[in-house]
Design a protein around this motif. Sequence first.
Motif: not given
Length: 320
Positions: A246-269
């Motif tokens: 949810i935090w990544c969705y709210q901040n992805y436009q402002e913070r270009p590095y947010v994709w790393k958090c999303c990718l981490f969660l996906v790869l961990l799953s």
Amino acid sequence: MRVRSLNANVCIFLFLSTVYRCRGSLGDKSWVYNECLSSCLSLSQCDSDAPRRPNEWTLSLMRWTCDDDCRYDCMHQVTADNIRYGRPVVQFYGKWPFVRVLGAQEIASAVFSAANGLAALVCLRDYRRRVSRRYKLYWLWHVNSAVSVHAWFWSTVFHCRDWPLSEHMDYFCATSLTVVQMFCQQVRIWGGRSPFRSWKMIALGLFDGLVFAGHVSYMSFVSFDYGYNLAFNISLGVMMAATWMIWCYQNYQERPYVWKCCLFLVLLSAAMALEINDFPPWWGLFDAHSLWHLATVPLTFLWYSFLVDDGVYECRDKFS
């Protein structure tokens, strides 16, 4: 320690597969194994506190008693017979028949656990070099790293030798890491400018501490329940993953590095598939659980890369 509906499915399958593994082991219940064990104990005239092979220093170092050694030998005799006659490899006392190396029961999981701890230290060094000490969460992520290294240390010990103490410490330290990561997330997302002067954050920290203390007390004094422990940690992990997404969705436009958090969660799953699809160890060394530990090593670097970028971004205007 999981993403949208995928996380729920992964956790359910992980729970079911773990329950299956803990339900009972065909190997140690078999007549052939128990006959072998009885004969070995009798012939060796075992004193349960003494080593069976005192000349092998690695076994003495790892405290392999005569009883333990007989169980190990009979386990591999039964396993060799199963393979010879085309029967499936089965578990003994809830574990696969691993080949011990230098006295360690599960050398691959032990080495990969140690690698995770080392990765956390290497990443912390990079974090200290690149993020300002004036960043509000600078020392909190140090605490997270210290708890992580401590947890991986006990994971290494547990996989070397499965004693009651090492088992309890492995479970409790893993949970401590989950709870600390949850608090770090709470402070990062809801802490404001001065999180450690906020009564809300202090109350959340006390609540998290009480949750951990209650969990450890139940496991220690009521029931060391594997299913409950798994469900507890999965629940916290799913809540954290959902909150981060949810935090990544709210901040992805402002913070270009947010994709790393999303990718981490996906790869961990995705890596959890290694835990779900359990299989006998290859060459007696590498099972699904050890490969899961291997998979989390590069994920540690990805996660800390996100933390570094987040810290640098937060400090870019304040301390430039």
